[in-house]
Motif scaffolding. Structure first.
Motif, PDB file in Angstrom:
ATOM      1  N   PHE A 172       0.829  -1.190   0.000  1.00 53.71           N
ATOM      2  CA  PHE A 172       0.000   0.000   0.000  1.00 53.71           C
ATOM      3  C   PHE A 172       0.870   1.249   0.000  1.00 53.71           C
ATOM      4  CE2 PHE A 172      -2.110   3.292   2.575  1.00 53.71           C
ATOM      5  CZ  PHE A 172      -3.198   3.548   1.769  1.00 53.71           C
ATOM      6  N   ILE A 173       1.871   1.254   0.875  1.00 56.65           N
ATOM      7  CA  ILE A 173       2.764   2.408   0.971  1.00 56.65           C
ATOM      8  C   ILE A 173       3.587   2.545  -0.302  1.00 56.65           C
ATOM      9  CG2 ILE A 173       4.754   3.364   2.208  1.00 56.65           C
ATOM     10  CD1 ILE A 173       3.513   2.096   4.761  1.00 56.65           C
ATOM     11  N   MET A 174       4.125   1.422  -0.784  1.00 58.88           N
ATOM     12  CA  MET A 174       4.935   1.449  -2.002  1.00 58.88           C
ATOM     13  C   MET A 174       4.119   1.979  -3.185  1.00 58.88           C
ATOM     14  SD  MET A 174       6.989  -1.688  -3.808  1.00 58.88           S
ATOM     15  CE  MET A 174       5.499  -2.575  -4.207  1.00 58.88           C
ATOM     16  N   GLU A 175       2.912   1.506  -3.326  1.00 62.36           N
ATOM     17  CA  GLU A 175       2.050   1.950  -4.423  1.00 62.36           C
ATOM     18  C   GLU A 175       1.715   3.437  -4.276  1.00 62.36           C
ATOM     19  OE1 GLU A 175       0.073   1.174  -7.973  1.00 62.36           O
ATOM     20  OE2 GLU A 175       0.936  -0.436  -6.794  1.00 62.36           O
ATOM     21  N   GLY A 176       1.443   3.861  -3.050  1.00 67.34           N
ATOM     22  CA  GLY A 176       1.137   5.266  -2.800  1.00 67.34           C
ATOM     23  C   GLY A 176       2.301   6.180  -3.129  1.00 67.34           C
ATOM     24  N   VAL A 177       3.511   5.798  -2.697  1.00 72.37           N
ATOM     25  CA  VAL A 177       4.706   6.600  -2.980  1.00 72.37           C
ATOM     26  C   VAL A 177       4.961   6.643  -4.480  1.00 72.37           C
ATOM     27  CG1 VAL A 177       7.221   6.671  -2.707  1.00 72.37           C
ATOM     28  CG2 VAL A 177       5.759   6.260  -0.716  1.00 72.37           C
ATOM     29  N   TRP A 178       4.849   5.498  -5.145  1.00 76.63           N
ATOM     30  CA  TRP A 178       5.065   5.431  -6.591  1.00 76.63           C
ATOM     31  C   TRP A 178       4.105   6.375  -7.316  1.00 76.63           C
ATOM     32  CZ3 TRP A 178       8.426   3.991 -10.103  1.00 76.63           C
ATOM     33  CH2 TRP A 178       8.011   3.765 -11.412  1.00 76.63           C
ATOM     34  N   HIS A 179       2.843   6.339  -6.924  1.00 76.66           N
ATOM     35  CA  HIS A 179       1.844   7.217  -7.553  1.00 76.66           C
ATOM     36  C   HIS A 179       2.163   8.681  -7.254  1.00 76.66           C
ATOM     37  CE1 HIS A 179      -2.176   8.969  -8.342  1.00 76.66           C
ATOM     38  NE2 HIS A 179      -2.199   8.046  -9.286  1.00 76.66           N
ATOM     39  N   TYR A 180       2.587   8.975  -6.039  1.00 74.85           N
ATOM     40  CA  TYR A 180       2.920  10.349  -5.661  1.00 74.85           C
ATOM     41  C   TYR A 180       4.095  10.880  -6.486  1.00 74.85           C
ATOM     42  CZ  TYR A 180       4.141  14.455  -2.974  1.00 74.85           C
ATOM     43  OH  TYR A 180       4.427  15.741  -2.617  1.00 74.85           O
ATOM     44  N   LEU A 181       5.121  10.048  -6.675  1.00 73.82           N
ATOM     45  CA  LEU A 181       6.284  10.468  -7.456  1.00 73.82           C
ATOM     46  C   LEU A 181       5.908  10.749  -8.909  1.00 73.82           C
ATOM     47  CD1 LEU A 181       9.011   8.040  -6.069  1.00 73.82           C
ATOM     48  CD2 LEU A 181       8.781  10.499  -5.611  1.00 73.82           C
ATOM     49  N   ARG A 182       4.951  10.003  -9.431  1.00 75.86           N
ATOM     50  CA  ARG A 182       4.539  10.183 -10.824  1.00 75.86           C
ATOM     51  C   ARG A 182       3.550  11.320 -11.017  1.00 75.86           C
ATOM     52  NH1 ARG A 182       2.154   5.066 -11.487  1.00 75.86           N
ATOM     53  NH2 ARG A 182       0.942   6.015 -13.132  1.00 75.86           N
ATOM     54  N   THR A 183       2.645  11.534 -10.050  1.00 79.63           N
ATOM     55  CA  THR A 183       1.553  12.478 -10.274  1.00 79.63           C
ATOM     56  C   THR A 183       1.511  13.647  -9.291  1.00 79.63           C
ATOM     57  OG1 THR A 183      -0.006  11.319  -8.824  1.00 79.63           O
ATOM     58  CG2 THR A 183       0.120  10.587 -11.132  1.00 79.63           C
ATOM     59  N   GLY A 184       2.195  13.517  -8.155  1.00 80.79           N
ATOM     60  CA  GLY A 184       2.125  14.548  -7.125  1.00 80.79           C
ATOM     61  C   GLY A 184       0.964  14.355  -6.164  1.00 80.79           C
ATOM     62  N   ASN A 185       0.187  13.280  -6.347  1.00 78.56           N
ATOM     63  CA  ASN A 185      -0.937  12.950  -5.462  1.00 78.56           C
ATOM     64  C   ASN A 185      -0.743  11.552  -4.900  1.00 78.56           C
ATOM     65  OD1 ASN A 185      -2.442  15.339  -6.103  1.00 78.56           O
ATOM     66  ND2 ASN A 185      -2.955  14.374  -8.054  1.00 78.56           N
ATOM     67  N   TRP A 186      -1.238  11.366  -3.672  1.00 76.02           N
ATOM     68  CA  TRP A 186      -1.158  10.033  -3.060  1.00 76.02           C
ATOM     69  C   TRP A 186      -2.114   9.102  -3.786  1.00 76.02           C
ATOM     70  CZ3 TRP A 186       2.050   7.651   0.136  1.00 76.02           C
ATOM     71  CH2 TRP A 186       1.674   6.416   0.666  1.00 76.02           C
ATOM     72  N   GLY A 187      -1.628   7.924  -4.186  1.00 76.03           N
ATOM     73  CA  GLY A 187      -2.460   6.947  -4.883  1.00 76.03           C
ATOM     74  C   GLY A 187      -3.062   5.973  -3.894  1.00 76.03           C
ATOM     75  N   PHE A 188      -4.365   5.986  -3.748  1.00 77.76           N
ATOM     76  CA  PHE A 188      -5.069   5.099  -2.818  1.00 77.76           C
ATOM     77  C   PHE A 188      -5.415   3.821  -3.563  1.00 77.76           C
ATOM     78  CE2 PHE A 188      -8.803   3.732  -0.348  1.00 77.76           C
ATOM     79  CZ  PHE A 188      -8.231   3.728   0.904  1.00 77.76           C
ATOM     80  N   ARG A 189      -4.585   2.809  -3.428  1.00 74.06           N
ATOM     81  CA  ARG A 189      -4.775   1.567  -4.173  1.00 74.06           C
ATOM     82  C   ARG A 189      -4.884   0.405  -3.203  1.00 74.06           C
ATOM     83  NH1 ARG A 189      -1.835   2.569  -9.617  1.00 74.06           N
ATOM     84  NH2 ARG A 189      -2.573   4.684  -9.887  1.00 74.06           N
ATOM     85  N   VAL A 190      -6.096  -0.015  -2.942  1.00 78.58           N
ATOM     86  CA  VAL A 190      -6.331  -1.139  -2.048  1.00 78.58           C
ATOM     87  C   VAL A 190      -7.163  -2.182  -2.778  1.00 78.58           C
ATOM     88  CG1 VAL A 190      -6.177   0.258   0.047  1.00 78.58           C
ATOM     89  CG2 VAL A 190      -8.389  -0.075  -1.052  1.00 78.58           C
ATOM     90  N   ALA A 191      -7.261  -3.362  -2.187  1.00 79.42           N
ATOM     91  CA  ALA A 191      -8.021  -4.434  -2.815  1.00 79.42           C
ATOM     92  C   ALA A 191      -8.995  -5.089  -1.846  1.00 79.42           C
ATOM     93  CB  ALA A 191      -7.077  -5.478  -3.392  1.00 79.42           C
ATOM     94  N   THR A 192      -9.202  -4.472  -0.672  1.00 81.53           N
ATOM     95  CA  THR A 192     -10.142  -5.010   0.306  1.00 81.53           C
ATOM     96  C   THR A 192     -11.030  -3.892   0.830  1.00 81.53           C
ATOM     97  OG1 THR A 192      -8.582  -4.682   2.121  1.00 81.53           O
ATOM     98  CG2 THR A 192      -8.559  -6.840   1.035  1.00 81.53           C
ATOM     99  N   LEU A 193     -12.158  -4.279   1.392  1.00 79.85           N
ATOM    100  CA  LEU A 193     -13.072  -3.288   1.956  1.00 79.85           C
ATOM    101  C   LEU A 193     -12.497  -2.642   3.213  1.00 79.85           C
ATOM    102  CD1 LEU A 193     -16.518  -5.127   1.638  1.00 79.85           C
ATOM    103  CD2 LEU A 193     -15.584  -3.344   0.156  1.00 79.85           C
ATOM    104  N   TRP A 194     -11.822  -3.435   4.028  1.00 77.18           N
ATOM    105  CA  TRP A 194     -11.334  -2.945   5.316  1.00 77.18           C
ATOM    106  C   TRP A 194      -9.815  -2.969   5.347  1.00 77.18           C
ATOM    107  CZ3 TRP A 194     -14.836  -7.360   6.801  1.00 77.18           C
ATOM    108  CH2 TRP A 194     -16.171  -6.963   6.742  1.00 77.18           C
ATOM    109  N   GLY A 195      -9.233  -1.837   5.587  1.00 78.84           N
ATOM    110  CA  GLY A 195      -7.789  -1.751   5.755  1.00 78.84           C
ATOM    111  C   GLY A 195      -7.051  -1.452   4.467  1.00 78.84           C
TER     112      GLY A 195
END
Length: 191
Positions: free
Chosen positions: A1-24
């Motif tokens: 989750f953190i890795m995906e968020g950082v990767w998205h932030y570096l590319r777009t300047g926004n935190w990428g919220f990428r999850v695959a479950t309803l909770w957590g």
């Protein structure tokens, strides 16, 4: 989750919220990838650096490909598409991502794994067992409800039929299309 968020932030300047479950903040493909990488790390720890890298690259891509096929077959959805990458296979994997999986595996083996093992070994056996059991039960329930919500979402998108039982009615109320779209912004229906 953190890795995906950082990767998205570096590319777009926004935190990428990428999850695959309803909770957590859980991304199941990374959990499966981490488990596979751990097993591969044990198997290749005495091999050359190039063999280790190739093992991690192929394992990561294999998990990603199988997960993509599974997601599309079961839920009729796609959450990533590498069609725009050169040397891709059905948009599910690409040479660029395969190389990235190799790098991630090497970093995990040499940086993250030793730290995790030291931390895990400091816990008493009863604590480790209890934590593992609690996490397994939580994730099993989480995955079950996530699957039910996604299947119901797919049904609503494809048929627009009202709920036919109490569970569907609860799903429609608790997890309407707008909320699921917000939770899973990269998910696209293919069927």
């Amino acid at each position: 989750f953190i890795m995906e968020g950082v990767w998205h932030y570096l590319r777009t300047g926004n935190w990428g919220f990428r999850v695959a479950t309803l909770w957590g903040p859980f991304c199941i493909i990374y959990g499966l990838g981490a488990a596979a990488m751990y097993l591969i790390a044990l198997a290749v720890q005495k091999r050359s650096v190039m063999q280790q890298f190739l093992a991690f690259a192929l394992t990561g891509s294999g998990v990603e490909y199988i997960a993509g096929v599974f997601q599309e077959a079961v839920f009729g959805t796609v959450s990533w598409d590498y069609s725009h990458h050169p040397l891709n296979l059905g948009g599910r994997i690409s040479l660029r991502m395969t190389i990235l999986w190799g790098v991630i595996g090497m970093c995990a083996m040499y940086l993250l794994l030793p730290l995790m093992l030291r931390t895990f070994n400091q816990l008493q056996l009863t604590s480790r067992t209890g934590l593992c059991r609690a996490a397994a039960v939580f994730m099993a329930v989480n995955l079950l409800w996530t699957s039910l919500a996604l299947l119901r979402w797919q049904e609503r998108v494809n048929t627009a039929e009202p709920s036919s039982n109490a569970i569907e009615a609860w799903m429609d109320h608790a997890w309407p299309d707008e909320r699921l779209q917000q939770r899973f912004p990269n998910m696209v229906f293919t069927q």
